[in-house]
Design a protein around this motif. Sequence first.
Motif, PDB file in Angstrom:
ATOM      1  N   UNK A  53       0.883  -1.170   0.000  1.00  0.00           N
ATOM      2  CA  UNK A  53       0.000   0.000   0.000  1.00  0.00           C
ATOM      3  C   UNK A  53       0.920   1.219   0.000  1.00  0.00           C
ATOM      4  N   UNK A  54       1.299   1.633  -1.186  1.00  0.00           N
ATOM      5  CA  UNK A  54       2.386   2.599  -1.337  1.00  0.00           C
ATOM      6  C   UNK A  54       1.933   4.035  -1.131  1.00  0.00           C
ATOM      7  N   UNK A  55       2.774   4.789  -0.413  1.00  0.00           N
ATOM      8  CA  UNK A  55       2.579   6.239  -0.292  1.00  0.00           C
ATOM      9  C   UNK A  55       3.430   6.884  -1.384  1.00  0.00           C
ATOM     10  N   UNK A  56       2.776   7.361  -2.434  1.00  0.00           N
ATOM     11  CA  UNK A  56       3.481   7.908  -3.587  1.00  0.00           C
ATOM     12  C   UNK A  56       3.902   9.358  -3.383  1.00  0.00           C
ATOM     13  N   UNK A  57       3.124  10.072  -2.582  1.00  0.00           N
ATOM     14  CA  UNK A  57       3.422  11.495  -2.369  1.00  0.00           C
ATOM     15  C   UNK A  57       2.894  11.906  -0.999  1.00  0.00           C
ATOM     16  N   UNK A  58       3.648  12.726  -0.283  1.00  0.00           N
ATOM     17  CA  UNK A  58       3.193  13.244   1.013  1.00  0.00           C
ATOM     18  C   UNK A  58       3.724  14.657   1.209  1.00  0.00           C
TER      19      UNK A  58
ATOM     20  N   UNK B 292      -0.885  10.949  -1.467  1.00  0.00           N
ATOM     21  CA  UNK B 292      -1.307  10.126  -2.609  1.00  0.00           C
ATOM     22  C   UNK B 292      -0.857   8.691  -2.353  1.00  0.00           C
ATOM     23  N   UNK B 293      -1.797   7.761  -2.490  1.00  0.00           N
ATOM     24  CA  UNK B 293      -1.485   6.357  -2.203  1.00  0.00           C
ATOM     25  C   UNK B 293      -1.944   5.467  -3.346  1.00  0.00           C
ATOM     26  N   UNK B 294      -1.387   4.259  -3.384  1.00  0.00           N
ATOM     27  CA  UNK B 294      -1.824   3.250  -4.342  1.00  0.00           C
ATOM     28  C   UNK B 294      -1.965   1.917  -3.610  1.00  0.00           C
ATOM     29  N   UNK B 295      -3.123   1.288  -3.777  1.00  0.00           N
ATOM     30  CA  UNK B 295      -3.391   0.019  -3.119  1.00  0.00           C
ATOM     31  C   UNK B 295      -2.831  -1.138  -3.946  1.00  0.00           C
ATOM     32  N   UNK B 296      -1.662  -1.618  -3.548  1.00  0.00           N
ATOM     33  CA  UNK B 296      -1.041  -2.736  -4.243  1.00  0.00           C
ATOM     34  C   UNK B 296      -1.321  -4.077  -3.573  1.00  0.00           C
ATOM     35  N   UNK B 297      -2.189  -4.071  -2.564  1.00  0.00           N
ATOM     36  CA  UNK B 297      -2.552  -5.335  -1.923  1.00  0.00           C
ATOM     37  C   UNK B 297      -3.637  -6.036  -2.740  1.00  0.00           C
ATOM     38  N   UNK B 298      -4.003  -7.208  -2.304  1.00  0.00           N
ATOM     39  CA  UNK B 298      -5.053  -7.969  -2.993  1.00  0.00           C
ATOM     40  C   UNK B 298      -6.421  -7.758  -2.360  1.00  0.00           C
ATOM     41  N   UNK B 299      -6.529  -6.812  -1.429  1.00  0.00           N
ATOM     42  CA  UNK B 299      -7.782  -6.617  -0.703  1.00  0.00           C
ATOM     43  C   UNK B 299      -8.267  -5.171  -0.825  1.00  0.00           C
ATOM     44  N   UNK B 300      -9.582  -4.980  -0.885  1.00  0.00           N
ATOM     45  CA  UNK B 300     -10.130  -3.626  -0.806  1.00  0.00           C
ATOM     46  C   UNK B 300      -9.860  -3.049   0.585  1.00  0.00           C
ATOM     47  N   UNK B 301      -9.635  -1.754   0.655  1.00  0.00           N
ATOM     48  CA  UNK B 301      -9.305  -1.091   1.926  1.00  0.00           C
ATOM     49  C   UNK B 301     -10.346  -0.030   2.228  1.00  0.00           C
ATOM     50  N   UNK B 302     -10.897  -0.084   3.451  1.00  0.00           N
ATOM     51  CA  UNK B 302     -11.909   0.899   3.845  1.00  0.00           C
ATOM     52  C   UNK B 302     -11.332   2.025   4.693  1.00  0.00           C
TER      53      UNK B 302
ATOM     54  N   UNK C 142      -8.056  -3.010  -5.015  1.00  0.00           N
ATOM     55  CA  UNK C 142      -6.699  -3.374  -5.429  1.00  0.00           C
ATOM     56  C   UNK C 142      -6.328  -2.724  -6.760  1.00  0.00           C
ATOM     57  N   UNK C 143      -5.165  -2.100  -6.788  1.00  0.00           N
ATOM     58  CA  UNK C 143      -4.675  -1.454  -8.007  1.00  0.00           C
ATOM     59  C   UNK C 143      -5.091  -0.010  -8.140  1.00  0.00           C
ATOM     60  N   UNK C 144      -6.031   0.462  -7.324  1.00  0.00           N
ATOM     61  CA  UNK C 144      -6.496   1.850  -7.438  1.00  0.00           C
ATOM     62  C   UNK C 144      -5.541   2.814  -6.739  1.00  0.00           C
ATOM     63  N   UNK C 145      -5.570   4.045  -7.241  1.00  0.00           N
ATOM     64  CA  UNK C 145      -4.748   5.125  -6.691  1.00  0.00           C
ATOM     65  C   UNK C 145      -5.663   6.263  -6.265  1.00  0.00           C
ATOM     66  N   UNK C 146      -5.292   6.980  -5.186  1.00  0.00           N
ATOM     67  CA  UNK C 146      -6.126   8.084  -4.713  1.00  0.00           C
ATOM     68  C   UNK C 146      -5.261   9.155  -4.065  1.00  0.00           C
ATOM     69  N   UNK C 147      -5.749  10.403  -4.153  1.00  0.00           N
ATOM     70  CA  UNK C 147      -5.079  11.532  -3.494  1.00  0.00           C
ATOM     71  C   UNK C 147      -6.065  12.174  -2.543  1.00  0.00           C
ATOM     72  N   UNK C 148      -5.593  12.500  -1.341  1.00  0.00           N
ATOM     73  CA  UNK C 148      -6.455  13.092  -0.324  1.00  0.00           C
ATOM     74  C   UNK C 148      -5.795  14.334   0.259  1.00  0.00           C
ATOM     75  N   UNK C 149      -6.648  15.269   0.644  1.00  0.00           N
ATOM     76  CA  UNK C 149      -6.205  16.455   1.362  1.00  0.00           C
ATOM     77  C   UNK C 149      -6.911  16.435   2.707  1.00  0.00           C
TER      78      UNK C 149
END
Length: 269
Positions: free
Chosen positions: A137-142, A161-171, A203-210
Amino acid sequence: MKQISWVAVALLTLAMAGCSKPTIDASSDESMKASAQKVRESLPEAKRADFDEAIRILAFSQIDLAAIMAGGASSASIEAKMKGALDGKTAEEVIAQAAQVKAERQAREREQALAEIQELEKKRVDAEKSREELKKFAVLRSRFHFQEQRFMGKQPIIEITVKNGTNSPVSRAYFNGVIASPNRSVPWLKDDFNYSIKGGLEPGEEASWSLAPNMFSDWGKVEAPADAVFTVTVERLDGPDGETLFSTRGFDEDDTKRLAELKSKYGVK
């Protein structure tokens, strides 16, 4: 064979009686105190401390803490048990029985310690496995900065900004953020934060949060110089139903210290 005279028998009986060792008489408080002192004085000076310790061990071995907490043991019954454990015993018998009680207690303590070591080792292994999964579960930017507000002052802002590289959905994701300057051993801020992900992150999705931490928390009070760098590590992930998927927090610094102490004390590698 010459017959032993009654005089010789009487003398032998008296000699044997004179050689009998004193015992503790616990029939009353007064007799117990006096007889225990007599028993103690019958010992060589070097063994009297052992006798004193043995008395304490035997007395306290009769205390049932569980019964006391449950209200099922009166002070009279406890005192009776203590006296019963000492009544009629010589100094050697008191010391020998106390040694047995101590050995049994140490055996129980070792058994409990080994069970705790096994439990802590499992927690350590699970935490290591989780740490490897959390890397996916990579932190691409902080980034961390303050945003001016018209009436409320400065609002701390965490951009991530993170990317979910695991095999599970994350809540929900839990992070540890550190604001530190190069060549400084002590960071300006080290604190945890978490984020509940609307709709989750597949899994595989990327997201950015403020994110906007409470301005009255430590995030709002930090005063870091321009060269400070904000780094974020992932410490826990929750699945779709809120269950913990992976976490490094199941084995912390206290667990590490406790495991090392137990292994050293009981000779476990």
